[in-house]
Design an enzyme around this catalytic site. Sequence first.
Site, mmCIF file in Angstrom:
data_model
loop_
_atom_site.group_PDB
_atom_site.id
_atom_site.type_symbol
_atom_site.label_atom_id
_atom_site.label_comp_id
_atom_site.label_asym_id
_atom_site.label_seq_id
_atom_site.Cartn_x
_atom_site.Cartn_y
_atom_site.Cartn_z
ATOM 1 N N ARG A 183 -5.662 0.102 10.024
ATOM 2 C CA ARG A 183 -5.455 -1.477 10.464
ATOM 3 C C ARG A 183 -5.873 -1.759 12.271
ATOM 4 O O ARG A 183 -4.485 -2.238 13.237
ATOM 5 C CB ARG A 183 -3.842 -2.559 9.893
ATOM 6 C CG ARG A 183 -3.859 -2.166 8.118
ATOM 7 C CD ARG A 183 -3.494 -2.332 7.541
ATOM 8 N NE ARG A 183 -3.412 -3.618 7.245
ATOM 9 C CZ ARG A 183 -2.666 -4.388 6.740
ATOM 10 N NH1 ARG A 183 -1.639 -4.325 5.852
ATOM 11 N NH2 ARG A 183 -3.435 -5.022 6.051
ATOM 12 N N GLN A 194 -11.057 -3.202 10.406
ATOM 13 C CA GLN A 194 -11.252 -4.605 10.148
ATOM 14 C C GLN A 194 -11.739 -4.818 8.813
ATOM 15 O O GLN A 194 -11.900 -5.439 8.759
ATOM 16 C CB GLN A 194 -10.536 -5.935 11.505
ATOM 17 C CG GLN A 194 -9.701 -6.789 10.824
ATOM 18 C CD GLN A 194 -9.405 -7.280 12.198
ATOM 19 O OE1 GLN A 194 -10.706 -7.375 13.359
ATOM 20 N NE2 GLN A 194 -8.632 -8.146 12.799
ATOM 21 N N ASP A 197 -11.524 -2.968 5.719
ATOM 22 C CA ASP A 197 -9.731 -3.063 5.704
ATOM 23 C C ASP A 197 -9.751 -3.903 3.789
ATOM 24 O O ASP A 197 -9.541 -4.999 4.064
ATOM 25 C CB ASP A 197 -8.795 -3.765 5.876
ATOM 26 C CG ASP A 197 -7.215 -3.978 6.592
ATOM 27 O OD1 ASP A 197 -7.111 -3.296 5.188
ATOM 28 O OD2 ASP A 197 -6.818 -4.583 7.275
ATOM 29 N N SER A 252 -6.126 -6.449 3.153
ATOM 30 C CA SER A 252 -6.227 -7.408 3.767
ATOM 31 C C SER A 252 -7.305 -8.342 3.176
ATOM 32 O O SER A 252 -6.696 -9.805 2.463
ATOM 33 C CB SER A 252 -6.828 -7.118 5.419
ATOM 34 O OG SER A 252 -6.136 -6.793 6.095
ATOM 35 N N TYR A 282 3.737 -4.330 11.801
ATOM 36 C CA TYR A 282 4.884 -4.578 10.280
ATOM 37 C C TYR A 282 5.981 -4.713 10.866
ATOM 38 O O TYR A 282 6.528 -4.529 11.474
ATOM 39 C CB TYR A 282 4.430 -2.664 9.525
ATOM 40 C CG TYR A 282 3.086 -2.359 8.983
ATOM 41 C CD1 TYR A 282 3.007 -3.584 7.766
ATOM 42 C CD2 TYR A 282 2.203 -1.957 9.861
ATOM 43 C CE1 TYR A 282 1.294 -2.899 7.138
ATOM 44 C CE2 TYR A 282 0.986 -1.512 8.933
ATOM 45 C CZ TYR A 282 0.492 -2.406 7.438
ATOM 46 O OH TYR A 282 -0.787 -2.045 7.218
HETATM 47 P P1 NAD Z 1 2.528 -6.510 4.415
HETATM 48 O O1 NAD Z 1 2.213 -7.184 3.388
HETATM 49 O O2 NAD Z 1 3.388 -5.142 4.476
HETATM 50 O O3 NAD Z 1 4.377 -7.494 4.451
HETATM 51 C C1 NAD Z 1 3.932 -8.946 4.252
HETATM 52 C C2 NAD Z 1 5.310 -10.114 5.471
HETATM 53 O O4 NAD Z 1 6.778 -9.937 5.397
HETATM 54 C C3 NAD Z 1 4.712 -8.929 6.862
HETATM 55 O O5 NAD Z 1 4.594 -10.190 7.951
HETATM 56 C C4 NAD Z 1 6.643 -9.161 6.818
HETATM 57 O O6 NAD Z 1 7.225 -9.446 8.478
HETATM 58 C C5 NAD Z 1 7.020 -9.967 6.115
HETATM 59 N N1 NAD Z 1 7.984 -9.533 5.837
HETATM 60 C C6 NAD Z 1 8.708 -8.534 5.417
HETATM 61 N N2 NAD Z 1 10.399 -8.611 5.364
HETATM 62 C C7 NAD Z 1 10.740 -10.204 5.545
HETATM 63 C C8 NAD Z 1 11.745 -10.489 4.800
HETATM 64 N N3 NAD Z 1 13.034 -9.919 5.172
HETATM 65 N N4 NAD Z 1 12.213 -12.679 5.103
HETATM 66 C C9 NAD Z 1 10.233 -13.143 5.354
HETATM 67 N N5 NAD Z 1 9.115 -12.043 5.837
HETATM 68 C C10 NAD Z 1 9.648 -10.446 6.235
HETATM 69 O O7 NAD Z 1 2.529 -6.971 5.561
HETATM 70 P P2 NAD Z 1 0.055 -7.437 6.048
HETATM 71 O O8 NAD Z 1 -0.064 -8.634 4.636
HETATM 72 O O9 NAD Z 1 0.398 -5.984 5.667
HETATM 73 O O10 NAD Z 1 0.136 -7.575 7.453
HETATM 74 C C11 NAD Z 1 0.983 -7.219 8.656
HETATM 75 C C12 NAD Z 1 0.346 -6.913 9.630
HETATM 76 O O11 NAD Z 1 -0.418 -6.140 9.934
HETATM 77 C C13 NAD Z 1 0.047 -8.397 10.244
HETATM 78 O O12 NAD Z 1 0.502 -8.598 11.919
HETATM 79 C C14 NAD Z 1 -1.116 -8.431 10.181
HETATM 80 O O13 NAD Z 1 -2.029 -9.328 11.064
HETATM 81 C C15 NAD Z 1 -1.662 -7.404 10.814
HETATM 82 N N6 NAD Z 1 -2.530 -6.608 10.615
HETATM 83 C C16 NAD Z 1 -3.237 -6.473 11.933
HETATM 84 C C17 NAD Z 1 -4.392 -5.312 11.178
HETATM 85 C C18 NAD Z 1 -6.392 -5.399 11.712
HETATM 86 O O14 NAD Z 1 -6.383 -5.307 12.800
HETATM 87 N N7 NAD Z 1 -6.331 -4.883 11.091
HETATM 88 C C19 NAD Z 1 -5.330 -5.832 9.867
HETATM 89 C C20 NAD Z 1 -4.245 -6.394 8.817
HETATM 90 C C21 NAD Z 1 -3.591 -6.539 9.202
#
Ligand code: NAD
Length: 350
Positions: A121, A126, A129, A132, A227
């Site tokens: 990621r 991006q 991905d 996402s 994460y």
């Molecule tokens: P995910 O699906 O793994 O998790 C969803 C959310 O649940 C996360 O924000 C996490 O912090 C939250 N979470 C976990 N335990 C929790 C709890 N007990 N209470 C409340 N919330 C809780 O996450 P995701 O959607 O895959 O995204 C993870 C990160 O990766 C984000 O910061 C996102 O911006 C980043 N990301 C970056 C890229 C990139 O740079 N290409 C692409 C996608 C996502």
Amino acid sequence: MQIGIPKELHPAERRVAMTPSACGKLVARGFSVVLEEGAGTSARFDDAAYLAAGATLADRATVYGTSDLVLQINPIDAADAALLRPGGRVACFWFGDLARDAATILRSKRATLLAYEKIPRTTVAQSFDVLSSMANVAGYRAVIEASNEIGSFLSLQMTAAGKVPPRKVLVIGAGVAGLAAIGAARALGADVRAFDTRPAVKEEVKSLGARFLELQFKESGDGGGGYAKTMSKEFIDAEMALFRAQAPELDVVITTALIPGRPAPKLWMADMVRAMKPGSVIVDMAAEQGGNCELTRPGERTDVGGVVILGYTDLASRMAGDASTFFANNMVHMLRHVSVAGEQGAIAFD
Ligand code: NAD
């Protein structure tokens, strides 16, 4: 290089990995595309549109048996792995060891599998991905499903015929899916609040017009790379106390909390469900990983004393046309970045 596109076989799956428009882009770049007949029908893309875009149609065995790279959405199963040619290549979601029998066949054929969830990621990745892009579609759809269930306005209504207050929505987890849900619920006029263990998302939540709930507790949930990490029992207890206080006034709860490689944390317990008003809705987007709500039944709609819990695991597929369009565009970008090389036809990112 021949790209093969099979029809997705899972009964609840309506998406397809390639659209006619994306197919046209691949053909213009010199790829040939072979599509299983009817592969796009459930996403409303008919065979004629693929033919017009330069694809050819074939049966399933030909798609797997003659392609240099098969692109699909769901994990390849044993029957399809058996159709793949020796040294063949397939890209799909894989999620670890879900399909051990397929893995055995792929290994015996010295096949290569590219698992979408392993795509790094990073900024450069991006554009392909798929985790996402599908989370974005699913987050939006979660709000539509909730809105359909509560059957009332989400926004404030002030009319000569009466006044309706904005409905209160809580989004737990503000990753990609959570932020999409917040955006959709705000766009429909709901009063939205959100919680996440990673303090870094506070500004993103606020920028979408939602309130970020905070705990008086010093523990960051940032597990690196954006994460989450597993939180201490004390933190989770404080988080649940916050949710317990919210439960009676909420109309919609959308849960998206995940920690990579672990079952979904249980955050919305049975007593919180029972504390909600009849007619309110919980959409548990973590259902596939076991669910954030204690009473979720993955894939099902459950009614607990008038509170509806949606454990649907096919949210992106419920918007099959747009989801397939994003997915296929991701595939076009991915093919720009991967090269297929080496004696065993390994797939590598440039
Ligand atoms: P995910 O699906 O793994 O998790 C969803 C959310 O649940 C996360 O924000 C996490 O912090 C939250 N979470 C976990 N335990 C929790 C709890 N007990 N209470 C409340 N919330 C809780 O996450 P995701 O959607 O895959 O995204 C993870 C990160 O990766 C984000 O910061 C996102 O911006 C980043 N990301 C970056 C890229 C990139 O740079 N290409 C692409 C996608 C996502």
